[in-house]
Design a protein around this motif. Structure first.
Motif, PDB file in Angstrom:
ATOM      1  N   ILE A  39       0.842  -1.195   0.000  1.00 29.43           N
ATOM      2  CA  ILE A  39       0.000   0.000   0.000  1.00 29.43           C
ATOM      3  C   ILE A  39       0.876   1.243   0.000  1.00 29.43           C
ATOM      4  O   ILE A  39       0.593   2.235  -0.700  1.00 29.43           O
ATOM      5  N   GLU A  40       1.960   1.203   0.760  1.00 29.11           N
ATOM      6  CA  GLU A  40       2.893   2.338   0.776  1.00 29.11           C
ATOM      7  C   GLU A  40       3.567   2.517  -0.585  1.00 29.11           C
ATOM      8  O   GLU A  40       3.763   3.643  -1.050  1.00 29.11           O
ATOM      9  N   VAL A  41       3.922   1.409  -1.235  1.00 28.77           N
ATOM     10  CA  VAL A  41       4.529   1.491  -2.564  1.00 28.77           C
ATOM     11  C   VAL A  41       3.535   2.093  -3.555  1.00 28.77           C
ATOM     12  O   VAL A  41       3.895   2.951  -4.379  1.00 28.77           O
ATOM     13  N   VAL A  42       2.278   1.648  -3.484  1.00 30.11           N
ATOM     14  CA  VAL A  42       1.242   2.221  -4.354  1.00 30.11           C
ATOM     15  C   VAL A  42       1.127   3.724  -4.111  1.00 30.11           C
ATOM     16  O   VAL A  42       1.041   4.525  -5.058  1.00 30.11           O
ATOM     17  N   ASP A  43       1.128   4.126  -2.829  1.00 28.91           N
ATOM     18  CA  ASP A  43       1.087   5.557  -2.519  1.00 28.91           C
ATOM     19  C   ASP A  43       2.268   6.288  -3.144  1.00 28.91           C
ATOM     20  O   ASP A  43       2.118   7.372  -3.726  1.00 28.91           O
ATOM     21  N   THR A  44       3.460   5.703  -3.020  1.00 26.45           N
ATOM     22  CA  THR A  44       4.664   6.343  -3.561  1.00 26.45           C
ATOM     23  C   THR A  44       4.545   6.540  -5.063  1.00 26.45           C
ATOM     24  O   THR A  44       4.824   7.620  -5.591  1.00 26.45           O
ATOM     25  N   ILE A  45       4.120   5.491  -5.773  1.00 25.59           N
ATOM     26  CA  ILE A  45       4.022   5.564  -7.231  1.00 25.59           C
ATOM     27  C   ILE A  45       2.990   6.611  -7.650  1.00 25.59           C
ATOM     28  O   ILE A  45       3.229   7.403  -8.577  1.00 25.59           O
ATOM     29  N   MET A  46       1.856   6.648  -6.945  1.00 26.64           N
ATOM     30  CA  MET A  46       0.766   7.526  -7.368  1.00 26.64           C
ATOM     31  C   MET A  46       0.910   8.951  -6.835  1.00 26.64           C
ATOM     32  O   MET A  46       0.346   9.886  -7.415  1.00 26.64           O
ATOM     33  N   ILE A  47       1.660   9.118  -5.736  1.00 28.28           N
ATOM     34  CA  ILE A  47       1.903  10.468  -5.216  1.00 28.28           C
ATOM     35  C   ILE A  47       3.044  11.146  -5.960  1.00 28.28           C
ATOM     36  O   ILE A  47       3.065  12.377  -6.096  1.00 28.28           O
TER      37      ILE A  47
END
Length: 450
Positions: A39-47
């Motif tokens: 979930i943190e990786v997804v946040d990083t990619i999308m942020i």
């Protein structure tokens, strides 16, 4: 043949016997644990497309979440050990009571952690973090803090499924959170059909929502599924049993808090180098957090296996179980080290288009690569000792290694010797080496043949 040779041959034979069962349990636990960090990786990619400052804000939040996740996971992980011990002793009533009271302890602990994280936000300004980053951080920070409540409940259920040898069920619920998070994240951050989205705040709302839905599904399964009937036998909610679980779990929590707290402070030190350094640390941290799930999952698996053996009074298996975990995680982390050395810069470039961020992240990936093996060894050894309910001495070892060695070493290499952000992680690696060496010695000593 000498007695030493006989003992060594016996140990190797034991490791070969234990290894398949260890791997059978560890792999799904690792996959399940990876869900929260994915979930943190997804946040990083999308942020990342929002710019360096929002990415830096996510990095600050992630550093603090490491501390909170660590403490909560450490506290709740004792419950899976207790369930495994009761299962080894074939005590269904104890298993059911442990689950019910463990869920109460998990949710209370998650609420306390969320409150502390929100209340602690002003400390970031005192710690000298960049003002442009702090000015947009609080709403996202608050959502991610509230996510700690469903995270704690879901961790309890994953521990239950792991302890009863149904780890892929935990994986299914954990990964459902990731599956929900990906489209919801995109919608809430970037919007659709003319709605502009909520930017950084949207990422927080999406993460909180996805974790809550996954917890709800796991809870319904526990209450309704026929195969869960043994684990919901009538039992009373007992604050005295919660206190007992807490008394057994808090040394484990302190160990993980010691490591997570040192990691968080190291991240704050990186913040002193500016927003680009924070953004680079978020890129590296989001990947290293996923990687760390391998030793953390192995720690959970070896703890469960050792506790179950102890519940069945099979003490002769303990050393072989522990070394099967240690040797496996060394092999895994060696492969990961090579991959980080070869592909670190490419990974950094795929997550940020800021040249300064990419350059810093590439250097930090090289530093992090060489920490992986000792990190894996210390985590696995601690898991083995936790399964033996040996927690207090390992806690002291952890506190000394991370606070007495890692943090002073980080400052020394990062600032005094001028290595910059990569130097922060060089110092941290020294602490990991001390912890790994001491914990291996402790495990060998406690499992020495009589």
């Amino acid at each position: 043949m000498t007695a030493t040779h006989i003992d060594n041959d016996s140990l190797l034979a034991g490791i070969r016997r234990e290894w398949p069962a260890m791997l059978h349990l560890a792999v799904p636990i690792i996959v399940g644990l990876s869900a929260a960090t994915l979930i943190e990786v997804v946040d990083t990619i999308m942020i990342a497309p929002l710019g360096t400052e929002p990415l830096a804000a996510a990095g600050l939040t992630a550093n603090t979440l490491v501390l909170m996740f660590s403490g909560l996971y450490g506290l709740i992980s004792i419950i899976s050990v207790l369930i495994a011990h009761a299962r080894g002793a074939d005590d269904a009533r104890a298993m059911s009571s442990t689950v019910k009271n463990g869920l109460g302890l998990a949710l209370i602990s998650g609420a306390v952690a969320a409150t502390l994280m929100i209340a602690g936000f002003p400390l970031l300004r005192i710690a000298g973090q960049p003002e442009p980053v702090l000015s947009l951080l609080l709403p996202y920070w608050s959502c991610m803090a509230l996510m700690l409540i469903p995270f704690s409940g879901l961790t309890l259920f994953k521990g239950l499924f792991d302890a009863i040898d149904r780890p892929w069920l935990g994986v299914a619920y954990a990964m459902s959170a990731v599956a929900i998070n990906i489209p919801l994240n995109w919608l809430m951050i970037h919007g659709a059909f003319g709605w502009p989205g909520l930017g950084l705040l949207g990422a927080g709302i999406a993460s909180l929502t996805s974790q809550s839905l996954a917890l709800t599904a796991a809870f319904v399964h526990w209450r309704m599924a026929e195969q869960m009937a043994t684990f919901r036998l009538p039992s009373r909610l007992s604050f005295s049993e919660m206190r007992l679980q807490f008394s057994q779990g808090w040394p484990i929590a302190m160990t993980y808090i010691g490591e997570g707290g040192a990691y968080t402070l190291a991240g704050l030190m990186i913040g002193w180098f500016g927003a680009a350094a924070l953004a680079a640390n978020q890129v590296v941290g989001s990947i290293s957090a996923v990687i760390y799930m391998a030793p953390l999952g192995m720690a959970a698996a070896v703890g469960i296996r050792i506790s179950e053996a102890r519940g069945g009074l099979e003490f002769a298996r303990l050393r072989a179980i522990g070394f099967s975990a240690i040797l496996t995680v060394i092999a895994w982390m060696a492969i990961i080290t090579v991959l980080l050395v070869v592909f670190g810069r490419a990974i950094a470039a795929s997550l940020s288009n800021d040249p300064e961020v990419v350059t810093l992240a590439a250097a930090m990936f090289l530093t992090m690569a060489f920490m992986q093996i000792v990190d894996g060894v210390q985590a696995s050894c601690y898991g083995a000792l936790r399964g033996m309910v040996d927690t207090r001495v390992p806690t002291l070892i952890s506190i000394f290694a991370f606070w007495g060695v890692a943090l002073p070493g980080s400052y020394l290499f990062g600032f005094t010797l001028g290595f910059g952000p990569p130097g922060i992680w060089i110092g941290f690696g020294l602490g990991l080496l001390i912890a790994a060496s001491a914990l291996v010695w402790r495990f060998v000593r406690l499992t020495a043949p009589a």
